[in-house]
Design an enzyme around this catalytic site. Structure first.
Site, short mmCIF file in Angstrom:
data_model
loop_
_atom_site.label_atom_id
_atom_site.label_comp_id
_atom_site.label_asym_id
_atom_site.label_seq_id
_atom_site.Cartn_x
_atom_site.Cartn_y
_atom_site.Cartn_z
N VAL A 172 11.14 -1.72 -3.02
CA VAL A 172 10.97 -2.92 -2.74
C VAL A 172 10.83 -3.73 -4.07
O VAL A 172 10.15 -3.22 -4.89
CB VAL A 172 9.61 -2.94 -2.13
CG1 VAL A 172 9.10 -4.47 -1.85
CG2 VAL A 172 9.67 -2.56 -0.59
N TYR B 31 0.37 -3.88 -1.82
CA TYR B 31 0.39 -3.04 -0.56
C TYR B 31 -0.87 -3.21 0.30
O TYR B 31 -0.93 -2.94 1.57
CB TYR B 31 0.98 -1.64 -0.65
CG TYR B 31 2.46 -1.75 -1.24
CD1 TYR B 31 3.33 -2.15 -0.33
CD2 TYR B 31 2.66 -1.53 -2.27
CE1 TYR B 31 4.84 -2.44 -0.63
CE2 TYR B 31 3.93 -1.32 -3.05
CZ TYR B 31 4.93 -1.80 -2.01
OH TYR B 31 6.34 -2.11 -2.64
N GLY C 257 5.75 -15.01 -2.61
CA GLY C 257 5.72 -14.22 -1.17
C GLY C 257 7.01 -13.29 -0.54
O GLY C 257 7.06 -13.11 0.47
N LEU C 258 7.80 -13.21 -1.59
CA LEU C 258 9.11 -12.72 -1.32
C LEU C 258 9.15 -11.13 -0.82
O LEU C 258 9.70 -10.57 -0.11
CB LEU C 258 10.27 -13.11 -2.11
CG LEU C 258 10.40 -14.28 -2.43
CD1 LEU C 258 11.39 -14.84 -3.47
CD2 LEU C 258 11.03 -15.10 -1.08
N GLY C 259 8.15 -10.44 -1.84
CA GLY C 259 8.05 -9.03 -1.67
C GLY C 259 7.24 -8.78 -0.20
O GLY C 259 7.57 -7.87 0.68
N LYS C 260 6.38 -9.70 0.09
CA LYS C 260 5.79 -9.64 1.46
C LYS C 260 6.73 -9.92 2.69
O LYS C 260 6.67 -9.16 3.63
CB LYS C 260 4.69 -10.67 1.71
CG LYS C 260 3.87 -10.74 2.86
CD LYS C 260 2.91 -11.85 2.92
CE LYS C 260 2.04 -11.83 4.09
NZ LYS C 260 1.07 -12.61 4.24
N VAL D 222 11.50 -7.59 -6.30
CA VAL D 222 12.07 -8.97 -6.30
C VAL D 222 12.20 -9.10 -8.00
O VAL D 222 11.35 -8.89 -8.77
CB VAL D 222 10.75 -9.77 -5.82
CG1 VAL D 222 10.81 -11.33 -6.01
CG2 VAL D 222 10.56 -9.53 -4.37
N GLY E 31 5.66 -13.57 -7.00
CA GLY E 31 4.62 -14.44 -6.82
C GLY E 31 4.81 -15.61 -5.77
O GLY E 31 3.98 -16.59 -5.74
#
Length: 147
Positions: free
Chosen positions: A79, A119, A89-92, A81, A87
């Site tokens: 995972v 996480y 919210g793209l990882g989420k 970005v 920062g």
């Protein structure tokens, strides 16, 4: 699930078509995650149960993948970005897209040292009995993954 969705101006792709694997390697390197030659990442992603790639227009900006038995266990890997897009919210979005793809599964992962908090915000919990056998055990200890 479709091979593609849109959220805001971000396109989510769920297959490995038209991916610049050299760029995947460079994103992983730039964010401090283990990376390999592009052909190794291509093999890993193509052999994964779930693949999520994020694009802004035609630019790859993030990704993640999971391996699974499709019954009750899965593991999330890679995972990442791209730094200019962090920062937001793209990882989420990546992780939640993976979780929704195989909702019947339990998930494990190992986070880069210092990223565990990310996480935890997604309800992952630290394991008391997690174990690992790495080919480069000394390197993984130096990097802070093992004791």
């Amino acid at each position: 699930m479709k091979n593609e969705d849109r959220v805001m101006n971000i396109r989510l792709q769920y297959d490995c078509s038209n991916v610049d694997w050299n760029y995947v390697s460079s994103i992983l390197e730039s964010v401090g995650i283990a990376y390999f030659e592009s052909k190794v990442h291509k093999i890993a992603f193509e052999n994964s149960c779930v693949v999520v790639l994020l694009y802004e227009d035609d630019k790859l900006i993030g990704f993640g993948r999971a391996i699974s038995d499709n019954a009750y266990q899965a593991a999330i890997y890679d995972v990442a970005v791209s730094q200019p897009y962090q920062g937001r919210g793209l990882g989420k979005l990546i992780v939640n897209s993976i979780l929704k793809s195989i909702p019947q599964c339990n998930f494990i992962l190992y986070a880069s040292p210092g990223k565990e908090g990310f996480y935890e915000t997604l309800n992952f919990k630290k394991m008391k009995t997690g174990m690992a056998l790495f080919r480069d055990a000394d390197g993984m200890q130096i990097e802070g993954f093992t004791k």
